[in-house]
Each structure stands twice: as structure tokens, then as C-alpha cells.
Write a protein that holds these residues in place. Structure first.
Motif, PDB file in Angstrom:
ATOM      1  N   UNK A  57       0.799  -1.233   0.000  1.00  0.00           N
ATOM      2  CA  UNK A  57       0.000   0.000   0.000  1.00  0.00           C
ATOM      3  C   UNK A  57       0.831   1.282   0.000  1.00  0.00           C
ATOM      4  N   UNK A 137      -4.177   9.343   9.036  1.00  0.00           N
ATOM      5  CA  UNK A 137      -4.405   7.982   8.517  1.00  0.00           C
ATOM      6  C   UNK A 137      -5.658   7.867   7.652  1.00  0.00           C
ATOM      7  N   UNK A 138      -6.555   8.850   7.727  1.00  0.00           N
ATOM      8  CA  UNK A 138      -7.794   8.748   6.943  1.00  0.00           C
ATOM      9  C   UNK A 138      -7.662   9.421   5.581  1.00  0.00           C
ATOM     10  N   UNK A 139      -6.415   9.775   5.195  1.00  0.00           N
ATOM     11  CA  UNK A 139      -6.229  10.490   3.940  1.00  0.00           C
ATOM     12  C   UNK A 139      -6.061   9.530   2.762  1.00  0.00           C
ATOM     13  N   UNK A 140      -5.253   8.482   2.972  1.00  0.00           N
ATOM     14  CA  UNK A 140      -5.028   7.550   1.860  1.00  0.00           C
ATOM     15  C   UNK A 140      -4.706   6.162   2.399  1.00  0.00           C
ATOM     16  N   UNK A 141      -4.833   5.184   1.529  1.00  0.00           N
ATOM     17  CA  UNK A 141      -4.480   3.823   1.922  1.00  0.00           C
ATOM     18  C   UNK A 141      -3.044   3.733   2.391  1.00  0.00           C
ATOM     19  N   UNK A 144      -2.872   5.098   5.861  1.00  0.00           N
ATOM     20  CA  UNK A 144      -3.529   4.151   6.773  1.00  0.00           C
ATOM     21  C   UNK A 144      -2.557   3.046   7.163  1.00  0.00           C
ATOM     22  N   UNK A 145      -1.869   2.498   6.152  1.00  0.00           N
ATOM     23  CA  UNK A 145      -0.996   1.357   6.474  1.00  0.00           C
ATOM     24  C   UNK A 145       0.238   1.819   7.237  1.00  0.00           C
ATOM     25  N   UNK A 147       0.362   4.420   9.442  1.00  0.00           N
ATOM     26  CA  UNK A 147      -0.043   4.664  10.826  1.00  0.00           C
ATOM     27  C   UNK A 147      -0.333   3.354  11.557  1.00  0.00           C
ATOM     28  N   UNK A 148      -0.920   2.391  10.837  1.00  0.00           N
ATOM     29  CA  UNK A 148      -1.274   1.140  11.513  1.00  0.00           C
ATOM     30  C   UNK A 148      -0.030   0.337  11.873  1.00  0.00           C
TER      31      UNK A 148
END
Ligand SMILES: [Cu+2]
Lengths: 212, 655
Positions: A57, A137-141, A144-145, A147-148
Motif C-alpha cells: 500500500x 491515517x484517513x487520507x489515503x491507503x 492508513x498502512x 499509521x497502523x
């Protein structure tokens, strides 16, 4: 069945126990050690899948910023040093505990805690900075990955810090005995494990980011 | 949002009369049970003997109870679906689409996570420590925690019928449909948190069983002297430890997408839903073997005992089990050949899938050769076993068919697939659990199950299975997709009506099983197992009393051979050395595992409904309880002294 234990036979808890109880507890210590290794393997798989997800990602940035070019290698280097030295100080704490020098052990545990907390502080400011830049993290895949993966490691460090604090108090209250000594050694395994995961993150997230 | 998150009066099930009736039934049943317990004054014994227990046998029985309850619920869902599809030609049937979708999602989720998993975990819990000559599992407290976490997950699924709705995204919860943009309500969140909570329990069970088998075997029991059921439990727990992280990861990512607006699997913003399919099936395919391998172990035990022979090809069975365990991690892509991977990738996974048929075939032949020239006793467990062998081969054949990617492109998402995996899991797992249930029931409860009703149940189940699922194979060839709420192809209806009739046969089978339990309980005096060895068994669990004492064995046996108990019975002149009086340390009972499970339930509920303060409180409660255990000053053990029974007997004789 008799086994020689590498753990000190001291502390307020062990004194009143029968031979059967002691034997049973030493066995429990060995079994818990094995179980904890299995838990770490299982947890390592979660990180492996998070790494794989990051690999898939990282470039899926959609309309957001390029995640890899946002990362601050210098900050990550400081974080790495903090975490690596905390692993070293934890190692010292374990050695002192084995030698039954409880005060020294407590001291090194406190140092470890501070180093770990500083690491976490750096990580949180990095996260806050990214979110402020509009790279949450809610901006792009991709984000997200990122931050996770990094956040899951951070959560583990947080759990480790809580565990460290509890063990510190236990050592103060109860003193050094088989169970606690073994438990702190397991915490050590956990702490070193997080170090290894961080080295993966430093390499595959930050160094790779610096290459971008 | 508000104090109670998105919970409101509109969360109650007034949207469908059938859903409302279901919810009312569930609430009434719960109230009736509470009333019964209060009226009979059972609260105290319930807490003392069951809820607080850390005894592996009692935890096993509670798992079986949970599995039984969830089997009824999951089967009720199946009946509703069969009835709907039998009716819904050019009409809406009696179920609105929204409710029908919840039913098939709940059916799959319940049957996999909350029926099959507790069933096999229960059997493993009861049997494995006895088979390896251990006093308990390695981590009895953790064992109880695992059970209560499973119970918490099951309770969340049951609750979704009453408060809010369940997922409509199928038991696999594929995105993007399971994302907020298509399914905003609490349904998918119920699925996520039920699965996450129960999955944590399963991971811990895997660790527990693994350490137990590796470190608590009786002296003399080398790995190659372990009973085959223990071997399959070992491989299954390895799969649990290494496969469940994938489920945890994929569900947690889905939760992040839904709750915090992440973009792992969304349509836009860089999401990639095929990553979910990959992660989910990296767990999902090994999960099939987590369910099936223990059943294979049960069949092996049953065949050997009731053929009165040593298992044919024990070593090959062990290796076949291990090979299946390894291969199960290499085939996940066959669940989405249509994803668009290259022909070569599909071919690799297709071939890997077909290779699994080889060790499985080895097993079937081993069982057949065990029966060959054995003196076979056709008991109920043996019925289930033979029924399995015949039926499972058909499922295996259709599996090899589906493993061919071009064929899969045609059959993908059709009811052919539904027929195939039911054909694997009903004979391959459930029949095995039924066989194990009737085989080990006397060990757990002290009396045998009624044979007549057991055989009736078998005939009803197997007849029902064929009538219900063979038409689905045909319907798949006729192009019927799975999960249809209504349809307009007149040619399908006769077969769907046939399938519904099959479901009625299965209903009769379940009724027979309930009657069997009642009749056996009523005749428990005459069915009593006084010897501890009702079947002329071959392995250690039959060497101790039925039910066993809390510490299982007065003296831990020394193992000399595979099938130690049979060896002892066959070896003329074997004398077991009487030992010194033994002092035994057992773990103390505790209510904490139940409290942890209850907190996990509240945590899941709070996450589903976005009641953040409650979620934090529940987590802190769990943390506080775990921390408190670290400060106790006693050893957590109770000491039991076994009087020297030989000396006592000698005294009686001389006086
Ligand atoms: Cu599969």
C-alpha cells in the motif's frame, strides 16, 4: 522430579510454600516461558502481515501526499537510539535481578521506562505533526498502512511500559521471587522483540522513505 | 456523539416480524433459564462448580454446551433460508432481503466460530490431557479465559438479533460492501468484534494446547507414542497460533476503516479490497483444517477401538496430518481465482490445492485398512465414521474439481461451492465431532449414550445431508448463484424444495440427538460406566475412572508403547508398580476468567455502538484484574493428598 532453578529462592511469597508447590511453580515458569515464545511468534505474524500490507500500500497515495517523502529520518534515528538503549538497560536490569541486587534492578528498570516513554513521545509528536500537515491515517491507503504499522508497534511499547510500571511496583512490594523474576524476564523478551520489530520499521519504512 | 453512542430505541428489531419473533424467542429463552436456575436454587452450585472452574474437563463440557446451543441457533438460520428459497420463485417469500442477508451471514459465522470451534475445543480440552497422562492443561487459568472470551463473542452474535442488526456481508465480510459507505449500521461491527474477541480466545487455546502436549506428556510417551487425536490436536493448535493472527489483522483493519475512516479496503483513496481477501483467507484456509484435523483424529481413535486393532499406518497418518498442516498455508488463493492474478499464479495455487488430496487420501486408506479384517463393532461412533468416509470422498472430488482454475471461473460463487464446503465440513468436521461426542461422553459424564437414538440420529442426519446438498450441486451446474433471496428461474424450484425437505430430515436428526440425551440421562443407572473403559479402549484416557477425578490420575502412568492401555491389557504378566502416596497440586478455582470474559463482552458491545467511555472502562477493568493477580501472595495452588489405596486395601483384608 527435581530441577535446579536459576532463580533466587527468596522473597516474601516463596517462604511459606511446600516442596510440591515450589516444584509446581518452577514447572509453571518453564511452561510460561514456552507459551510466551509462542505468543511472540503469533504476534510476529501480525507484524509480518502489517509489513506486507505496507509494502503493498505504500504507493497507494491516491490524492494525498507522498507518505514516504514526509517521513523524518533524523527523528526516526533518535527514536531508534532511544529504543535500542532501552533494550540494553533492560538487559542490565535483568542481570541485576538474577544477581538478586534488587535496588540496582529497580534503577535500570526506571531508566528503561524513561527511555521507552521518550521514544513514545517522539513517535506521538511525529504522528501529530503528520496529522497537522493534513497527512492523517484517513487520507489515503498508504497513510492508513503507515499509521497502523508504526502505531501497532507504538501500542505494544505502551503495553510494555504499563507492564514495566506494574513490575516495578511488584518488585518494590513483593521483592524478588521465582515468579516475579521469571515474569520480568518475559517482559524482557517482549521488550527485545519490540526492538527487532522496530529495526524492521526503521529499515522498511524510514530508510526506504529516505530513498524516495 | 451522545452518552450511549449510536444506540437508540430504533435499534430494536421492529423491521421484520420474523426477526422480532426470533428476538422475542431468544429473550424468553434467556429469561426462562434464569427463572429455572433461580427457582431450583442452582445459582450457588452453578458458580461454585462451573463458572469458577479451571478444570479442563469441566471447561470442555461448557464448550460442548456452548456448541450445542449455537448449533440450534445456526440450524434455525439454515431452516429459515431453505424455506425462503423453496418459496421465493417470482415472489418475495416470507423474509425481506435485509433480514435474509443477516440470516446467511449469521449462519456461517455461528457455525464456524461458535459451533465448530467450541465443539472441537471442548473435545480437545476433555480428552487431550487424559490421553497424554497429564493432570491438567499447562495454563488452566488461561484456558478458562479462552472459554469466556469465546462465550463473549457468541453472546455478541446472539445479542445482535435483539439490539440492532447483524452483518449482511456474509460470514467473510468482504469489503467494499462491508465498508461504511455500503453498510453503515452496527451489523458488520457485531461481526468484527465477535470474531476478534473469540479469535483472541482461540489463539490462546492454541498456545495452551501446544505447550500442554509438548511439555506435559507422561514419562515414556514420546511423540510417536502419542494417540492420533493428540497429534491432530497438536497440528490444529499450531495452525491456530499461526493462522489466527491473519484474521485478527484483517478484522482489525476493517474495524479501523469503519470506525476511524482508514482506507485499507475502501473503493477510493488508495484502498485495496483484494488485500482483505488475501489476509482473510490466509487465516481462512488453515481454519478449514483447524476444524477438520481434530475430526480426522477422532475417526482414527474410533476406527482403531471398534476394529479392535492397532491403527493401520500410524506413522503415515502422523505425517499426513503434518503435511496437511503445512500445505494448508499454501493454497489460500484458491478462494479467489477470479481476482485476476496471472494464469501461472492460479496454476500454482490450483496444483497446491490438488496436492492436499494426496495426504487426505492416505488417511482414508489407512482407516479402511484398519477396518480390514478387524473385528468391527458397529456402535454409533462407528456409524458416523463410516458415513463420513463415504460422503467425504464426494466432497473431496468436487474440491479437486474446484481447484482447477478454469472450472472455478464457472462455478465461482454458485451454490455448487456451497454444496462443496458443506460436503467437507458436515461429514469432515461435524460428523467427527458427533462421533467423538458419543465416544467420549461416558468418559466425561460417567454413563454411555443410548445407542438406538444415536443410530436414528445418524440415519436422519446422513439422509438429510444427501437430500439437502446433492440438489445444490445440480443447481450450481444450472447456474444458481449463492445467497439468492428470490429468483425467477422456474427450473430451480423443485430442487430447492427437495433441499428444504433434506433440511427437515436434519431437523429430525437433531431432535433424535436431543431425545438421545434425555433418554440416556433417564437411564443413566443402566448405562453407567463403572469400569472407566466402556469400549475396551486402547489409550490412556480409558485407564482412569469415568468421570475422572479432578486430578485425572492418582498416579501418572508410565508409557511403554503406542496404545499404552491396549498394550497393558495384552501384555501378560504386566504389573503396574504401586507407588508412594502422592501429593498433588491443583490450580485454585477463580471467578476472574468469567469477569474478564464479561468485560470483553462489554468492550465489544461498546465498540460496536461507539460508546467510547464504556469501552475504555471495560479495558481498564481487564487491566486492573490482570494486575491484581500479580500481587497475590499465595501460590494459586491447592494441595491434595492421595491416601495410599493399596495400603488401605491391605489393612481391610487383614482385619
Ligand atoms: Cu481453501
Amino acid at each position: 522430579m527435581t530441577t535446579t532453578s536459576s532463580y533466587p529462592d527468596r522473597g516474601s511469597r516463596g517462604s511459606g510454600w511446600t516442596a510440591v508447590e515450589k516444584e509446581e511453580l518452577e514447572r509453571a515458569v518453564r511452561e510460561r516461558q514456552a507459551g510466551f515464545w509462542l505468543y511472540l511468534l503469533s504476534d510476529a505474524l501480525i507484524f509480518a502481515l502489517l509489513f506486507a500490507t505496507w509494502a503493498v500500500m505504500a504507493d497507494r497515495i491516491a490524492t494525498g501526499p507522498d507518505t514516504r517523502s514526509l517521513l523524518d529520518l533524523n527523528k526516526a534515528f533518535v527514536e531508534t537510539m532511544l529504543l535500542l538503549s532501552s533494550s540494553f538497560t533492560f538487559g542490565l536490569a535483568t542481570l541485576e535481578l538474577r544477581a538478586d541486587r534488587v535496588r540496582n534492578c529497580l534503577l535500570w528498570m526506571a531508566v528503561t521506562f524513561l527511555l521507552g516513554a521518550a521514544f513514545l513521545g517522539f513517535e506521538l509528536t511525529e504522528f501529530m505533526g503528520l496529522i497537522d500537515q493534513g497527512a492523517g491515517p484517513d487520507v489515503s491507503g498508504s497513510l492508513s498502512s503507515f499509521f497502523t504499522l508504526v502505531g501497532t508497534h507504538g501500542l505494544h511499547v505502551t503495553a510494555g511500559l504499563v507492564w514495566l510500571a506494574v513490575s516495578f511496583i511488584q518488585l518494590l512490594v513483593i521483592g524478588n521471587d521465582i515468579q516475579l523474576c521469571a515474569r520480568i524476564e518475559r517482559l524482557g523478551m517482549f521488550w527485545h522483540f519490540l526492538d527487532i520489530v522496530w529495526i524492521g520499521i526503521f529499515t522498511f519504512v524510514y530508510l526506504w522513505g529516505a530513498a524516495a | 456523539m451522545t452518552f450511549l453512542g449510536r444506540l437508540g430505541i430504533d435499534s430494536l428489531p421492529f423491521y421484520s416480524p420474523v426477526a422480532f419473533a426470533g428476538a422475542a424467542t431468544e429473550v424468553l429463552a434467556a429469561l426462562m433459564i434464569l427463572a429455572l436456575v433461580t427457582w431450583k436454587g442452582w445459582w450457588k452450585p452453578l458458580f461454585r462448580d462451573w463458572i469458577a472452574t479451571v478444570d479442563h474437563k469441566k471447561i470442555g463440557i461448557m464448550y460442548l454446551f456452548l456448541a450445542g446451543v449455537m448449533l440450534l441457533r445456526g440450524f434455525a438460520d439454515a431452516m429459515l433460508m431453505r424455506l425462503q428459497q423453496a418459496m421465493a420463485l417470482n415472489s418475495d417469500g416470507y423474509l425481506p432481503p435485509e433480514h435474509f442477508n443477516q440470516i446467511f451471514s449469521a449462519h456461517g459465522t455461528i457455525m464456524i466460530f461458535f459451533m465448530a470451534m467450541p465443539f472441537l475445543t471442548g473435545l480437545i480440552n476433555i480428552v487431550v490431557p487424559l490421553q497424554i497422562g497429564a493432570r491438567d492443561v499447562a495454563f488452566p487459568f488461561l484456558n478458562a479465559v479462552s472459554f469466556w472470551l469465546t462465550g463473549a463473542g457468541a453472546a455478541l452474535v446472539l445479542l445482535s438479533l435483539v439490539i440492532g442488526k447483524f452483518s449482511t456481508a456474509g460470514w467473510t465480510a468482504y469489503p467494499p460492501f462491508s465498508e461504511n459507505s455500503f453498510t453503515p449500521g452496527p451489523g458488520v461491527d457485531y461481526w468484527i468484534w465477535a470474531v476478534l474477541v473469540a479469535g483472541a480466545g482461540s489463539t490462546m487455546t492454541g498456545i495452551n494446547v501446544l505447550v500442554t502436549i509438548l511439555m506435559r506428556r507422561a514419562p515414556g510417551m514420546s511423540l510417536m507414542r502419542m494417540p492420533l487425536f493428540t497429534w491432530t490436536a497438536l497440528v490444529t493448535s499450531i495452525l491456530m497460533v499461526f493462522a489466527f493472527p491473519a484474521l485478527t489483522t484483517s478484522s482489525a483493519m476493517l474495524a479501523l476503516d469503519r470506525t476511524l475512516g482508514f482506507h485499507f479496503f475502501t473503493n477510493g483513496d488508495g484502498g485495496n479490497m483484494m488485500n482483505y481477501a488475501n489476509l482473510f483467507w490466509i487465516w481462512g484456509h488453515p481454519e478449514v483444517y483447524i476444524l477438520i484435523l481434530p475430526a480426522f483424529g477422532i475417526y482414527s481413535e474410533v476406527v482403531a477401538t471398534f476394529s479392535d486393532k492397532r491403527l493401520f499406518g500410524y506413522t503415515s497418518l502422523v505425517f499426513a496430518t503434518a503435511v496437511i498442516g503445512v500445505l494448508s498455508f499454501t493454497v489460500w488463493l484458491h478462494h479467489f481465482f477470479t481476482m485476476g492474478a496471472s494464469a501461472n499464479v492460479n496454476a500454482v495455487f490450483g496444483i497446491a490445492t490438488m496436492i492436499i488430496a494426496v495426504p487426505t487420501g492416505v488417511k482414508v486408506f489407512d482407516w479402511l485398512f484398519t477396518m480390514y479384517r478387524g473385528s468391527i463393532r458397529l456402535t454409533t461412533p462407528m456409524y458416523w465414521t463410516i458415513g463420513f468416509m463415504v460422503t467425504f470422498v464426494i466432497g473431496g472430488a468436487t474440491g479437486v474439481l474446484l481447484a482447477i482454475p478454469p472450472v472455478d471461473f464457472l462455478m465461482h460463487n454458485s451454490v455448487f461451492l456451497v454444496a462443496h464446503f458443506h460436503n467437507m465440513l458436515i461429514p469432515g468436521a461435524l460428523f467427527g465431532f458427533f462421533a467423538g461426542f458419543s465416544y467420549w461422553f461416558p468418559k466425561a459424564f460417567g454413563y454411555r449414550l443410548d445407542e438406538t437414538w444415536g443410530k436414528r440420529a445418524f440415519w436422519a442426519w446422513i439422509t438429510g445431508f444427501y437430500i439437502a446438498f446433492m440438489p445444490l450441486y445440480a443447481l450450481g451446474f444450472m447456474g444458481m448463484p449463492r445467497r439468492m433471496e428470490h429468483y425467477d428461474v422456474a427450473g430451480w424450484q423443485p430442487l430447492l424444495i427437495t433441499a428444504a425437505i433434506g433440511a427437515v430430515f436434519i431437523l429430525a436428526g437433531i431432535a433424535c440427538q436431543i431425545v438421545q440425551l434425555y433418554v440416556s440421562w433417564k437411564n443413566r443407572e443402566s448405562l453407567c460406566d463403572t469400569t472407566g473403559d466402556p469400549w475396551d479402549g486402547r489409550t490412556l484416557e480409558w485407564m482412569t475412572s469415568s468421570p475422572p477425578k479432578p486430578w485425572n490420575f492418582d498416579r501418572i502412568p508410565t508409557v511403554h508403547s503406542l496404545d499404552e492401555f491396549a498394550w497393558r491389557k495384552e501384555t501378560a504378566g504386566f504389573v503396574d508398580e504401586p507407588g508412594a502416596p502422592d501429593v498433588i497440586a491443583l490450580p485454585k478455582d477463580s471467578l476472574l476468567p468469567m469477569a474478564i470474559g464479561a468485560s470483553a463482552f462489554i468492550f465489544g458491545f461498546a465498540m460496536i455502538w461507539h460508546i467510547w467511555w464504556l469501552a475504555i472502562m471495560a479495558l481498564l477493568t481487564i487491566l486492573a484484574m490482570l494486575t491484581a493477580t500479580g500481587f497475590t501472595r499465595d501460590s494459586g495452588l491447592r494441595i491434595i493428598r492421595i491416601e495410599n489405596r493399596d495400603a488401605a486395601r491391605a489393612e481391610v483384608a487383614s482385619s
